[in-house]
Design a protein around this motif. Structure first.
Motif, PDB file in Angstrom:
ATOM      1  N   THR A   1       0.830  -1.205   0.000  1.00  0.00           N
ATOM      2  CA  THR A   1       0.000   0.000   0.000  1.00  0.00           C
ATOM      3  C   THR A   1       0.866   1.256   0.000  1.00  0.00           C
ATOM      4  N   LEU A   2       0.247   2.357  -0.384  1.00  0.00           N
ATOM      5  CA  LEU A   2       0.785   3.706  -0.179  1.00  0.00           C
ATOM      6  C   LEU A   2      -0.398   4.559   0.244  1.00  0.00           C
TER       7      LEU A   2
ATOM      8  N   LYS B   1      12.218   7.222   3.783  1.00  0.00           N
ATOM      9  CA  LYS B   1      12.161   5.839   4.227  1.00  0.00           C
ATOM     10  C   LYS B   1      13.518   5.347   4.720  1.00  0.00           C
TER      11      LYS B   1
ATOM     12  N   GLY C   1       3.775   3.471   3.655  1.00  0.00           N
ATOM     13  CA  GLY C   1       3.118   2.265   3.158  1.00  0.00           C
ATOM     14  C   GLY C   1       3.999   1.063   3.349  1.00  0.00           C
ATOM     15  N   GLY C   2       3.495  -0.081   2.944  1.00  0.00           N
ATOM     16  CA  GLY C   2       4.274  -1.307   3.072  1.00  0.00           C
ATOM     17  C   GLY C   2       3.448  -2.501   2.662  1.00  0.00           C
ATOM     18  N   ARG C   3       4.018  -3.675   2.893  1.00  0.00           N
ATOM     19  CA  ARG C   3       3.375  -4.908   2.452  1.00  0.00           C
ATOM     20  C   ARG C   3       2.237  -5.335   3.381  1.00  0.00           C
TER      21      ARG C   3
ATOM     22  N   PHE D   1       9.652  -6.260 -11.664  1.00  0.00           N
ATOM     23  CA  PHE D   1      11.097  -6.002 -11.670  1.00  0.00           C
ATOM     24  C   PHE D   1      11.795  -7.089 -12.485  1.00  0.00           C
TER      25      PHE D   1
ATOM     26  N   LEU E   1       5.240  -6.549  -7.543  1.00  0.00           N
ATOM     27  CA  LEU E   1       4.513  -5.923  -6.444  1.00  0.00           C
ATOM     28  C   LEU E   1       3.274  -5.215  -6.984  1.00  0.00           C
TER      29      LEU E   1
ATOM     30  N   VAL F   1       0.511  -2.519  -5.840  1.00  0.00           N
ATOM     31  CA  VAL F   1       0.367  -1.494  -4.794  1.00  0.00           C
ATOM     32  C   VAL F   1      -0.980  -0.782  -4.916  1.00  0.00           C
TER      33      VAL F   1
ATOM     34  N   TRP G   1       2.352   9.859 -11.776  1.00  0.00           N
ATOM     35  CA  TRP G   1       1.001   9.620 -11.247  1.00  0.00           C
ATOM     36  C   TRP G   1       0.640  10.461 -10.024  1.00  0.00           C
TER      37      TRP G   1
ATOM     38  N   PHE H   1      10.587  -2.429 -14.103  1.00  0.00           N
ATOM     39  CA  PHE H   1      11.751  -1.782 -13.488  1.00  0.00           C
ATOM     40  C   PHE H   1      12.954  -2.717 -13.525  1.00  0.00           C
TER      41      PHE H   1
HETATM   42  P1  6OG Z   1       8.104  -2.369   2.288  1.00  0.00           P
HETATM   43  O1  6OG Z   1       9.423  -2.746   1.700  1.00  0.00           O
HETATM   44  O2  6OG Z   1       8.170  -1.033   2.986  1.00  0.00           O
HETATM   45  O3  6OG Z   1       7.043  -2.199   1.092  1.00  0.00           O
HETATM   46  N1  6OG Z   1       7.085   0.982  -3.512  1.00  0.00           N
HETATM   47  C1  6OG Z   1       7.050   1.971  -4.401  1.00  0.00           C
HETATM   48  N2  6OG Z   1       6.570   3.205  -4.267  1.00  0.00           N
HETATM   49  C2  6OG Z   1       6.664   4.007  -5.336  1.00  0.00           C
HETATM   50  N3  6OG Z   1       6.180   5.264  -5.221  1.00  0.00           N
HETATM   51  N4  6OG Z   1       7.218   3.628  -6.512  1.00  0.00           N
HETATM   52  C3  6OG Z   1       7.729   2.395  -6.674  1.00  0.00           C
HETATM   53  O4  6OG Z   1       8.281   2.126  -7.860  1.00  0.00           O
HETATM   54  C4  6OG Z   1       7.652   1.499  -5.579  1.00  0.00           C
HETATM   55  N5  6OG Z   1       8.029   0.211  -5.345  1.00  0.00           N
HETATM   56  C5  6OG Z   1       7.682  -0.083  -4.073  1.00  0.00           C
HETATM   57  C6  6OG Z   1       5.265   0.356  -1.931  1.00  0.00           C
HETATM   58  C7  6OG Z   1       7.311  -1.581  -0.130  1.00  0.00           C
HETATM   59  C8  6OG Z   1       6.823  -0.148  -0.168  1.00  0.00           C
HETATM   60  O5  6OG Z   1       7.496   0.489  -1.249  1.00  0.00           O
HETATM   61  C9  6OG Z   1       6.555   1.080  -2.138  1.00  0.00           C
HETATM   62  C10 6OG Z   1       5.327   0.012  -0.442  1.00  0.00           C
HETATM   63  O6  6OG Z   1       4.818   1.105   0.318  1.00  0.00           O
HETATM   64  C11 6OG Z   1       8.878   0.908  -8.190  1.00  0.00           C
HETATM   65  O7  6OG Z   1       7.443  -3.432   3.098  1.00  0.00           O
END
Ligand code: 6OG
Length: 188
Positions: free
Chosen positions: A24-25, A39, A52-54, A90, A96, A98, A138, A154
């Motif tokens: 989530t975000l 972060k 946010g996070g998983r 990736f 992932l 989100v 976005w 990515f």
């Molecule tokens: P934890 O590792 O904290 O969860 N996230 C991204 N956010 C943005 N804006 N752009 C991306 O581009 C992202 N890839 C991942 C979503 C992962 C956190 O990182 C964010 C989650 O809040 C690739 O558990």
């Protein structure tokens, strides 16, 4: 899927694509300001992002979005509104999905934790140079209240391809089908 050779979105069959993780975000809005974080750990450590996070097992995206803001900033957002979704693939094989939310009201004072440093930023001054590169495409939609659905490839922090679809007012929120998607998630 051979992910290291992915060059364009059409190299992926998105109809059968399954994310490794759900996350989530959540962007708390206060007048002209947005609550961001620097972060400290996890995916994207060092970058500025929304909190946010998983998802934890059994959680809905909304529950997870609220919990993550509580854990990262000691703030409780009220009534998160679903604004959009991202499908990140990736090249190393990780993927992932989100869910993105906004909230117009909250309780508590944003406080630094082990996970994040809070930053209140004016909506016209988003620090895109210190954010994931997709955000500049976005976040303006989110700040304008428009819903979106994004697909991305990515290579670590380099964006290889992307497409963002602006959702119409009649399209359902992405979290309607969330339970099903959560069940479909690949086991790791
Ligand atoms: P934890 O590792 O904290 O969860 N996230 C991204 N956010 C943005 N804006 N752009 C991306 O581009 C992202 N890839 C991942 C979503 C992962 C956190 O990182 C964010 C989650 O809040 C690739 O558990």
């Amino acid at each position: 899927m051979k992910t290291h050779k992915l060059n364009k979105l059409s190299d992926i069959d998105w109809t059968t694509w399954k994310p490794v993780d759900l996350a989530t975000l959540l962007f708390v809005l206060r007048g002209d300001e947005v609550l961001l974080i620097r972060k400290k750990r996890g995916l994207g450590a060092g970058l500025i992002n929304g909190p946010g996070g998983r998802l934890d097992p059994g959680e809905t995206p909304r529950e997870a979005a609220i919990r993550e803001v509580q854990e990262e900033l000691a703030v409780t957002p009220h009534a998160p509104r679903w604004l959009g979704e991202h499908r990140f693939q990736f090249r190393d094989g990780y993927s992932l999905y989100v869910h993105v939310f906004t909230s117009d009201s909250f309780e508590g004072e944003a406080t630094e934790t082990d996970e994040a440093v809070p930053l209140w930023v004016h909506r016209d001054a988003m620090p895109y140079d210190e954010m994931w590169v997709d955000d500049r495409h976005w976040l303006p939609l989110l700040l304008a209240g428009q819903r979106f659905s994004g697909h991305y490839i990515f290579d670590e922090q380099v964006m290889v391809d992307m497409h963002i679809h602006v959702l119409g007012s009649t399209e359902p929120d992405g979290d309607v089908g969330v339970r099903r998607l959560a069940v479909d998630v690949q086991s790791t």
